[in-house]
Design an enzyme around this catalytic site. Sequence first.
Site, mmCIF file in Angstrom:
data_model
loop_
_atom_site.group_PDB
_atom_site.id
_atom_site.type_symbol
_atom_site.label_atom_id
_atom_site.label_comp_id
_atom_site.label_asym_id
_atom_site.label_seq_id
_atom_site.Cartn_x
_atom_site.Cartn_y
_atom_site.Cartn_z
ATOM 1 N N GLU A 96 10.267 -71.372 -9.409
ATOM 2 C CA GLU A 96 8.894 -71.272 -8.914
ATOM 3 C C GLU A 96 7.960 -71.565 -10.079
ATOM 4 O OE1 GLU A 96 7.719 -67.513 -7.197
ATOM 5 O OE2 GLU A 96 5.908 -68.392 -6.381
ATOM 6 N N GLU B 245 12.050 -63.732 -7.086
ATOM 7 C CA GLU B 245 12.715 -63.327 -5.843
ATOM 8 C C GLU B 245 13.709 -64.335 -5.292
ATOM 9 O OE1 GLU B 245 9.401 -64.204 -6.102
ATOM 10 O OE2 GLU B 245 8.757 -65.341 -4.345
ATOM 11 N N ASN B 246 14.347 -65.169 -6.097
ATOM 12 C CA ASN B 246 15.320 -66.149 -5.598
ATOM 13 C C ASN B 246 16.230 -65.521 -4.547
ATOM 14 O OD1 ASN B 246 14.526 -67.764 -7.972
ATOM 15 N ND2 ASN B 246 15.701 -66.203 -9.064
ATOM 16 N N HIS C 258 8.992 -54.987 -5.075
ATOM 17 C CA HIS C 258 8.249 -56.242 -4.845
ATOM 18 C C HIS C 258 9.201 -57.415 -4.570
ATOM 19 C CE1 HIS C 258 4.755 -58.986 -5.533
ATOM 20 N NE2 HIS C 258 5.721 -59.805 -5.928
ATOM 21 N N GLU C 259 10.168 -57.590 -5.431
ATOM 22 C CA GLU C 259 11.074 -58.748 -5.256
ATOM 23 C C GLU C 259 11.903 -58.582 -3.985
ATOM 24 O OE1 GLU C 259 10.186 -61.069 -7.135
ATOM 25 O OE2 GLU C 259 9.126 -59.776 -8.543
ATOM 26 N N HIS D 123 9.933 -59.494 -0.922
ATOM 27 C CA HIS D 123 9.764 -60.944 -0.769
ATOM 28 C C HIS D 123 10.837 -61.549 0.147
ATOM 29 C CE1 HIS D 123 6.475 -62.498 -3.058
ATOM 30 N NE2 HIS D 123 6.891 -62.102 -4.243
ATOM 31 N N GLU E 124 2.211 -63.577 -1.919
ATOM 32 C CA GLU E 124 1.996 -62.651 -3.042
ATOM 33 C C GLU E 124 1.040 -61.509 -2.692
ATOM 34 O OE1 GLU E 124 4.025 -62.497 -5.180
ATOM 35 O OE2 GLU E 124 4.898 -64.488 -5.373
#
Length: 860
Positions: free
Chosen positions: A125, A268-269, A301-302, A305, A324
């Site tokens: 990203e 966040e892959n 957070h991740e 996502h 986001e």
Amino acid sequence: MSQISNRQAKKLSDYKAPEFTITDVELSFELNPEATVLTAVYQVASISDKAGTLILDGQELKLLAVSVDGQLLHADAYQVTPEQLILPGIPAKAQLELKIELNPKANTALEGLYLSNGAYCTQCEAEGFRRISYYLDRPDVLARFTTHIIADDKAYPALLSNGNLVSSTVLADGRRHVTWVDPFPKPSYLFALVAGDFDCLRGSYTTSSGREVALEFYVDKGNKDRAQFALESLKRAMLWDEQTFGLEYDLDIYMVVAVDFFNMGAMENKGLNVFNSKYVLADQASATDTDFFNIESIIGHEYFHNWTGNRVTCRDWFQLSLKEGLTVFRDQQFSADMGSATLNRIDAVKTIRTAQFAEDAGPMAHPIRPQQVLEMNNFYTVTVYDKGAEVIRMLHTLLGQDGFRKGMDLYFKRYDGQAVTCDDFVNAMQDANGRDLSLFRRWYQQSGTPELKIYSQFDAKKREFKLLMQQHTPATADQEEKQPLLLPVRVELLCDGISQSYLLEMTEAQQEFSFAVSQKPVPVLLADFSAPVKLQYQYSMDELLQIARDAKDGVARWDAIQQLWQSQVKAAIEAKDVGTTYQLPAALLEFYRQLLIQPLDDLAFTAELLTVPAYDMVAEQFEEIPVQELVWVLQSFVQQLAEELADQWHNCYQSLRIEAYQYQEQQVAKRALRSVCLHYLAFIAGKDDLLTQQYQHSDNMTDQLAVLRACRSAAHPLFASLMHDFEQRWRDDVLVLDKWFNLSASYPTSSVFVTLEQLTAHPQFSWQNPNRVRAVFGAFYQQNPAMFHAEDGRGYQVLADVVLKMDAINPQVASRLVTPLLSWKRYQPVRQQQLKAVLQTMLSKELSNDLYEKVSKSLS
Ligand code: 0A1
Ligand code: ZN
């Protein structure tokens, strides 16, 4: 440094759907530090079902071969530019095969495939995949990825990618070949590969529908125990998302890899998060309460996502806030539910009032959905993230918890598996609630901080209380014209110790609201910071103290004290009574005295109330920032409070009993209040024993660091020896040593300039590692305003030199570090000249797009 072929900004209004898409991707990596060979096979399909020219993005790639449908192309059948691979005559359906050579070792920009302490990892990203392969590197192209990794089995036992592991075999030459298949179509920015020799902490989670998910944390050897808290945080996040939004995890495995070389916090892959190690590793000896808090919040957070970002992604990068803003809002709600809602909200408000308001007031001002971008990496901003979260929060406030949930349900029902826009999100909220949100949409296109002026009137005869409200958003660097916005304004009316709450919806530039009351109330305005605006209302000191005591809303109580301090700072500066002669009002001192004698039940909240606002919070209130005066006044206020309430600080400190460390809410609160007391005590003579005692005998990093911070702020004579001891203890632990770097660089005397040189010569310092560079220079400009703004301009010069040096190594880091230099218009004329001079010198050099965009905007 990357070659810049042109500096054409992209515009949101120019968005065009792609002419080709890629449905399936098969990548085979043969890893080698300086010559990794990638074979990439794509199933390409024309949207219009016609043959045409396929243009792929690519940067700094060595292209070895191209085949279409099994036919090797001659070099004159395609064209390679510094940023593209142009392939004419591609059939409506085709198989494209590319062979590419990469040099991960030379990659110091940390985008694409690079090495972190010998381990391979990727960061794609926003537009990093084009540094791995030529591709349609845009978020609206979603493909199924299969990844093969071939590497030496001994050196790289962990070979990881997105999705599920489907095979793993040892080849005749001793290398291992693994294959990962990700069943969920995804954009290239969510691709990840990791290869290394790690310790792995394993756990598992059973989802609400009974599926077993393997959880794996990959960390540097010897650090497994330090990942336990992150693992537990992940389980809490998974459960919370099921309970709050009905969202379940979708793969059989969720992996997190902690790396020391990383440009941001985490990524966040799909199924394979890559984290900056400081947001994974923690134990009581090496991490503070704040570190633990951040880990839980970023792990959350991740994870969040996976639905808001991965399952439903962005159509284009202008829509970044779609994922986001929403995900920050979700992580904030998660943290609030795990701990104190009020303290979490206070933290978010601080971020908006400092960094975000400053961004709006500077040359990089942009709406949460920017309209024009030269370098996308420059738009991972506090506006897109945190103001974006405020915008989502306003929707939550307007629609209520149930209405918001209905909107979320509809959003996933409509858009799962798609790349969509912020408008699509608002449409889902609108349709699910049968409510017209057209006015609300202005928040997405308008930049700037609205100013909300409120006047009140009380009519004793009519028993009527009126609030007259005016909103106005001043012009910003990017946008002259502004329109009124929909502002949800929470109000409490305090009457006789009773509080009545209202939610007002302001839709016009000017509006009046009236309330039937029995007597004149004290209005608590913008409770819970219900809209990200600057509020102006003429409160008396008594009213503010009453709000601080009696308001229902904790944020408003805290805010009342903030406003009190702001007015004291202004009064002290206006009186030109800089220094110790300005007397703080007796009522304020008395309020503090009472709080110390009898702290509120919530000790952490008490600690917040007892803290004088930080420099950046106060500075944001001034159009032209009087730097030295502010530093001086704030310092003198702390000194005065310390001396006037010396016994109370001491007694309160002593009354807070020490227990064996646990990261647990009441204990965290107690440590917070002790640290505030200790901070004031460091400003009083004769407290050396107390400080040394806490440093030597505490069983945790929070309390030890509190001593060092207090000594640093007070420029205490003990600072040097304690810091020396700390460095000796932790010299082999870079994460902890970052705290030492940070403290050293924020020491508020001119000795810091020599210190900065010594720090960059330290054996553990590395210009290639963003954590180290930020620990030193981020701390210097964020926490050392006195020296960063040194009269002779030395601070500016030091930072400018670092920015230029970093631009050649890592443009993203350089571009973040330059931020404090950009707002030169906010300072007095001499500083303006000094800042402009360093920026002009910078602009005369060959700069990355990242840096060029910011510096050129600030000078235009
Ligand atoms: N999406 C990540 C943040 C992130 C953005 C860009 C990066 O590299 C340029 C890395 C991470 C998040 O919001 O957590
Ligand atoms: Zn994010």
